[in-house]
Design a protein around this motif. Structure first.
Motif, mmCIF file in Angstrom:
data_model
loop_
_atom_site.group_PDB
_atom_site.id
_atom_site.type_symbol
_atom_site.label_atom_id
_atom_site.label_comp_id
_atom_site.label_asym_id
_atom_site.label_seq_id
_atom_site.Cartn_x
_atom_site.Cartn_y
_atom_site.Cartn_z
ATOM 1 N N ALA A 67 -37.862 -11.273 36.183
ATOM 2 C CA ALA A 67 -39.084 -12.072 36.076
ATOM 3 C C ALA A 67 -39.554 -12.148 34.630
ATOM 4 C CB ALA A 67 -40.178 -11.487 36.963
ATOM 5 N N GLU A 68 -39.513 -11.008 33.930
ATOM 6 C CA GLU A 68 -39.935 -10.992 32.529
ATOM 7 C C GLU A 68 -38.986 -11.809 31.661
ATOM 8 O OE1 GLU A 68 -42.120 -6.657 32.176
ATOM 9 O OE2 GLU A 68 -39.948 -6.744 32.316
ATOM 10 N N ARG A 69 -37.695 -11.699 31.953
ATOM 11 C CA ARG A 69 -36.689 -12.461 31.206
ATOM 12 C C ARG A 69 -36.912 -13.960 31.397
ATOM 13 N NH1 ARG A 69 -31.451 -10.605 33.283
ATOM 14 N NH2 ARG A 69 -32.520 -8.653 33.062
ATOM 15 N N GLU A 70 -37.180 -14.337 32.652
ATOM 16 C CA GLU A 70 -37.418 -15.745 32.961
ATOM 17 C C GLU A 70 -38.693 -16.236 32.281
ATOM 18 O OE1 GLU A 70 -38.263 -18.528 36.849
ATOM 19 O OE2 GLU A 70 -37.118 -16.688 37.150
ATOM 20 N N GLN A 71 -39.747 -15.417 32.334
ATOM 21 C CA GLN A 71 -41.004 -15.831 31.716
ATOM 22 C C GLN A 71 -40.853 -15.950 30.204
ATOM 23 O OE1 GLN A 71 -44.534 -13.382 32.212
ATOM 24 N NE2 GLN A 71 -45.818 -15.179 31.941
ATOM 25 N N LEU A 72 -40.116 -15.016 29.595
ATOM 26 C CA LEU A 72 -39.892 -15.070 28.154
ATOM 27 C C LEU A 72 -39.156 -16.347 27.771
ATOM 28 C CD1 LEU A 72 -40.629 -13.265 25.797
ATOM 29 C CD2 LEU A 72 -38.392 -12.206 25.971
ATOM 30 N N ALA A 73 -38.174 -16.734 28.563
ATOM 31 C CA ALA A 73 -37.429 -17.974 28.308
ATOM 32 C C ALA A 73 -38.351 -19.185 28.440
ATOM 33 C CB ALA A 73 -36.250 -18.085 29.276
ATOM 34 N N LEU A 74 -39.224 -19.164 29.465
ATOM 35 C CA LEU A 74 -40.168 -20.269 29.657
ATOM 36 C C LEU A 74 -41.164 -20.352 28.504
ATOM 37 C CD1 LEU A 74 -40.906 -19.877 33.485
ATOM 38 C CD2 LEU A 74 -39.646 -21.744 32.397
ATOM 39 N N ILE A 75 -41.611 -19.195 28.028
ATOM 40 C CA ILE A 75 -42.547 -19.156 26.900
ATOM 41 C C ILE A 75 -41.873 -19.707 25.647
ATOM 42 C CG2 ILE A 75 -43.773 -17.607 25.317
ATOM 43 C CD1 ILE A 75 -44.433 -15.868 27.823
ATOM 44 N N ASP A 76 -40.651 -19.257 25.376
ATOM 45 C CA ASP A 76 -39.928 -19.751 24.197
ATOM 46 C C ASP A 76 -39.720 -21.257 24.282
ATOM 47 O OD1 ASP A 76 -39.779 -17.356 22.850
ATOM 48 O OD2 ASP A 76 -37.802 -16.839 23.629
ATOM 49 N N ASP A 77 -39.406 -21.744 25.477
ATOM 50 C CA ASP A 77 -39.206 -23.169 25.671
ATOM 51 C C ASP A 77 -40.513 -23.929 25.435
ATOM 52 O OD1 ASP A 77 -37.437 -25.336 26.321
ATOM 53 O OD2 ASP A 77 -38.474 -25.497 28.245
ATOM 54 N N ALA A 78 -41.619 -23.380 25.936
ATOM 55 C CA ALA A 78 -42.926 -24.024 25.741
ATOM 56 C C ALA A 78 -43.304 -24.042 24.261
ATOM 57 C CB ALA A 78 -44.000 -23.293 26.555
ATOM 58 N N LEU A 79 -43.014 -22.949 23.549
ATOM 59 C CA LEU A 79 -43.298 -22.901 22.113
ATOM 60 C C LEU A 79 -42.463 -23.947 21.373
ATOM 61 C CD1 LEU A 79 -43.518 -19.036 21.652
ATOM 62 C CD2 LEU A 79 -45.391 -20.664 21.326
ATOM 63 N N ARG A 80 -41.228 -24.138 21.814
ATOM 64 C CA ARG A 80 -40.364 -25.161 21.205
ATOM 65 C C ARG A 80 -40.951 -26.554 21.464
ATOM 66 N NH1 ARG A 80 -37.423 -28.815 23.059
ATOM 67 N NH2 ARG A 80 -37.436 -28.036 25.196
ATOM 68 N N ARG A 81 -41.408 -26.779 22.703
ATOM 69 C CA ARG A 81 -41.977 -28.080 23.052
ATOM 70 C C ARG A 81 -43.281 -28.354 22.309
ATOM 71 N NH1 ARG A 81 -41.048 -26.334 28.187
ATOM 72 N NH2 ARG A 81 -43.253 -26.497 28.697
ATOM 73 N N LEU A 82 -44.014 -27.276 21.958
ATOM 74 C CA LEU A 82 -45.252 -27.447 21.192
ATOM 75 C C LEU A 82 -44.960 -28.054 19.822
ATOM 76 C CD1 LEU A 82 -47.524 -24.351 21.848
ATOM 77 C CD2 LEU A 82 -48.244 -26.729 21.846
ATOM 78 N N LYS A 83 -43.800 -27.741 19.267
ATOM 79 C CA LYS A 83 -43.433 -28.256 17.944
ATOM 80 C C LYS A 83 -43.038 -29.732 18.014
ATOM 81 C CE LYS A 83 -41.957 -23.744 16.317
ATOM 82 N NZ LYS A 83 -40.825 -22.865 16.077
ATOM 83 N N THR A 84 -42.730 -30.197 19.206
ATOM 84 C CA THR A 84 -42.394 -31.607 19.400
ATOM 85 C C THR A 84 -43.561 -32.239 20.145
ATOM 86 O OG1 THR A 84 -41.358 -31.287 21.561
ATOM 87 C CG2 THR A 84 -39.950 -30.966 19.628
ATOM 88 N N LYS A 85 -43.383 -33.427 20.652
ATOM 89 C CA LYS A 85 -44.471 -34.049 21.420
ATOM 90 C C LYS A 85 -44.243 -33.882 22.913
ATOM 91 C CE LYS A 85 -45.804 -37.201 17.842
ATOM 92 N NZ LYS A 85 -46.283 -38.499 17.454
ATOM 93 N N GLU A 86 -43.347 -32.961 23.290
ATOM 94 C CA GLU A 86 -43.003 -32.769 24.697
ATOM 95 C C GLU A 86 -43.975 -31.873 25.446
ATOM 96 O OE1 GLU A 86 -38.835 -31.708 25.408
ATOM 97 O OE2 GLU A 86 -38.485 -32.213 23.308
ATOM 98 N N PHE A 87 -44.739 -31.032 24.733
ATOM 99 C CA PHE A 87 -45.624 -30.081 25.401
ATOM 100 C C PHE A 87 -46.701 -30.828 26.166
ATOM 101 C CE2 PHE A 87 -49.178 -27.171 25.851
ATOM 102 C CZ PHE A 87 -48.534 -26.045 26.332
ATOM 103 N N GLY A 88 -46.917 -30.408 27.418
ATOM 104 C CA GLY A 88 -47.933 -31.045 28.258
ATOM 105 C C GLY A 88 -47.409 -32.259 29.002
#
Length: 123
Positions: A67-88
C-alpha cells in the motif's frame, strides 16, 4: 456535466505541499523502521526524501508495504503531473477532477466516475 475550473498556481502549490508532506511521512516511517533516523538533525526527514528521490533502490522499495509503495508511486506521479498541465485532469476521460476530490486525495489521477469504472473493471 463536469463542473469546475482549472487550478490556480496557488492551489497547485498547496497540493504540491500536501503531496510532499505525505511522501515525507512515508519515507520517515521507512527511516524509523530501518533504524536510520538521526533525530539530532532537524532537516533529516527532508534529507531522506532527497536521497529517496535521487536513488530509488530496491531495498527502499522492498522495505515498504504494498500500500505504501503504491501510494508513493501515485504521489510521485501526481508531483510529475503538477509540473505539466495534467494535474487535476482525469487521466482516463480528460475531464477536470473536482477540487473536493483533489482535496481528499491529491494523488488521484482519475475523476470519481472513472475511478469507479476502474475498480469495477478490476474486481
Amino acid at each position: 456535466q463536469v463542473k469546475g475550473e482549472m487550478l490556480t498556481k496557488k492551489e497547485k502549490h498547496a497540493y504540491q505541499k500536501t503531496l510532499l508532506a505525505q511522501k515525507e511521512k512515508i519515507v520517515r516511517k521507512l527511516s524509523q523502521l530501518n533504524n536510520e533516523s538521526k533525530e539530532v538533525e532537524t532537516g533529516i526527514a527532508q534529507d531522506v526524501v532527497d536521497k529517496a528521490e535521487s536513488s530509488y533502490t530496491k531495498e527502499f522499495l522492498l522495505s515498504l508495504s504494498n500500500a505504501e509503495r503504491e501510494q508513493l508511486a501515485l504521489i510521485d506521479d501526481a508531483l510529475r503531473r503538477l509540473k505539466t498541465k495534467e494535474f487535476g485532469i482525469c487521466q482516463m476521460c480528460a475531464k477536470i477532477i473536482g477540487k473536493k476530490r483533489l482535496g481528499a486525495l491529491p494523488w488521484t489521477s482519475y475523476c470519481i466516475d472513472c475511478q469507479q469504472k476502474k475498480e469495477e473493471g478490476s474486481a
